[in-house]
Design an enzyme around this catalytic site. Structure first.
Site, PDB file in Angstrom:
ATOM      1  CB  SER A 253      57.689 -34.392 -72.740  1.00  0.00           C
ATOM      2  OG  SER A 253      58.014 -33.100 -73.222  1.00  0.00           O
ATOM      3  CE  LYS A 254      51.215 -33.886 -68.506  1.00  0.00           C
ATOM      4  NZ  LYS A 254      51.694 -34.217 -67.184  1.00  0.00           N
TER       5      LYS A 254
END
Ligand code: GLU
Length: 480
Positions: A253-254
């Site tokens: 994820s980010k």
């Protein structure tokens, strides 16, 4: 059988690296077997889907060199349209057929009623499956009357109460137990169809033979298997590729850094290197090669080389792959790309021989092409001395002042380039004889004198690239 595969992005954001990997696998498989690669836009989420994202995702695919044979802008009349938002009537038509066959039913329950049903099931320790009255075929006539009178209802699919088995090309045999899902909505009361249903209708009508997608869809697949069966449609082959995870083993994820492809484009990653890295995250080359081109893989790609375990996304490895692709690239190609960089002013102003010698040298040293002008600034153009402990140490040797003085006397009067690569070894021999200094004291002394540094690329290649005015200043500073 003609293989038909698809990439089905939702245009709700930028192209994610996981999506790019899925697209690549589909593309490569189509190429390997002479199949057709379809781009289908899954924009059923009308609020979050944006035409702009569709455009940007397609641009990112193109940057990778992933071209599709059919898609919104390349329609095959037999299968068009390719955006789900243009297919609502198709979804409705088949949903009504399922209702006719009692494989689905109209459901008039309100959200409050559905909520109450769930709570009751929870309090009685039952699965929270739909148990409303409309499930009962007895009420079908009443339902049809209400619909004819213009009332709105969802269409709910009657989930068979038995196990379903998937033979997945990556995950192997997956058994979904009978109580896993209850009857589920396929068309909402506002007339819009839901993903699990649209996806099957489209894959079926678009003659998709292989569904290659992320493992996160594995749990959806049971609903999809049920719908295939109800439609009497032939099942495609499924290959659910493993998830990408970060170093903490959590889904990528980010938090783990850049996850959208456009950021990698901005950072000057080579598309070939990104393709290479993404392909081998969860798929292995038959000869265990780490570095390869898309053109090579598209001849040999098969679906039996996927690993079922999650693949760790490692930015350092990606950088390394990028550096390997730079090394492999023809210098003429690199020159074009470097010249397009805003910081490449000096590079651009040089002649073709200089450019190609500088490229040959620095392409061996960098992870990114944008580092080439930086290296040139630092190694070729900088007049600053890099006065660190190592350089101080070299300057303290007894032999070094002698070397510096000698080079200074040689260089201060000349105006033409100091030396060519071919002359360098001979010149070193000459200095050695003149001064009676050899080995490390000679090499390091010369390096310090001419570069103002204790480290750097081979002098034989570096010095011929360096302007003589810069060399003079460096030596002069050290003489003081
Ligand atoms: N639209 C889905 C997604 O973006 C793809 C689903 C599929 O490949 O079946 O995750």
């Amino acid at each position: 059988m003609t293989v038909r595969v698809r990439f089905a992005p939702s245009p709700t954001g930028y192209l994610h690296i996981g999506g790019a990997r899925t697209a690549l696998y589909n593309y490569l498989y189509a190429k390997a077997v002479g199949g057709t690669f379809v781009l289908r836009v899954e924009d059923t989420d009308l609020e979050r889907s944006k035409a702009e994202y569709e455009k940007l995702q397609i641009e990112d695919l193109k940057w990778f060199g992933i071209t599709y044979d059919e898609g919104p802008d390349k329609p095959n009349p037999k299968y068009a349209p390719y955006r789900q938002s243009e297919r609502w009537d198709i979804y409705m038509k088949y949903a009504k057929e399922l209702v006719e066959k009692d494989l689905a039913y109209y459901d008039f329950c309100t959200d409050e009623e559905l909520e109450a049903m769930k709570e009751k099931a929870a309090s009685e320790n039952r699965d929270p499956h739909y148990e409303g009255k409309w499930k009962n075929p007895e009420f079908k006539a009443e339902a049809l009357k209400k619909i004819a009178a213009g009332e709105k209802a969802a269409i709910r699919f009657r989930a068979p109460k038995r196990d379903f088995t998937l033979n997945d090309k990556v995950k192997g045999k997956v058994v979904y137990p009978a109580n896993m899902v209850g009857d589920f909505v396929i068309i909402r009361s506002n007339g819009l169809a839901v993903y699990n249903y649209c996806c099957v209708i489209d894959d079926w009508l678009m003659d998709i033979t292989h569904v290659i997608r992320g493992e996160d869809h594995l749990s959806n697949t049971v609903r999809q298997l049920m719908i295939y069966e109800a439609l009497g449609a032939k099942l495609p082959e499924f290959a659910h590729v493993s998830l990408l995870i970060g170093a903490d083993r959590q889904k990528l994820s980010k938090r783990h850094g850049a996850t959208s492809v456009n950021l990698y484009r901005e950072e000057n990653y080579l598309p070939e290197a990104m393709c290479n890295y993404l392909v081998q995250l969860g798929w292995s080359h038959p000869e265990e090669k780490d570095i390869f081109d898309k053109e090579e893989i598209q001849k040999i790609f098969t679906l039996d080389r996927f690993s079922p375990s999650p693949a760790m996304y490692d930015l350092e490895k990606l950088k390394w792959v990028n550096s390997q692709h730079i090394k492999k690239m023809a210098s003429s190609e690199i020159i074009k790309l470097v010249e397009a960089l805003p910081e490449a002013g000096y590079f651009k102003s040089q002649g073709p021989e200089w450019k190609s010698a500088a490229t040959e040298l620095f392409k061996q040293k960098v992870n990114f092409l944008s580092e080439i002008p930086k290296q040139i600034n630092e190694m070729v153009l900088s007049e600053e001395l890099e006065m660190n402990d190592q350089l101080k140490d070299i300057l303290s040797w007894e032999t070094t002042p002698k070397v510096i003085d000698y080079i200074d006397s040689q260089i201060q009067t000349i105006t033409t380039p100091f030396i060519t690569e071919a002359q360098m070894n001979g010149w070193m021999e000459h200095v050695k004889k003149e001064l009676g200094v050899k080995g490390k004291p000679l090499f390091m002394g010369v390096r310090a004198a001419l570069t103002g540094k204790d480290h750097g690329p081979d002098l034989k290649f570096l010095i011929p690239l360096t302007p003589v005015s810069v060399l003079k200043k460096r030596v002069a500073q050290l003489k003081k």
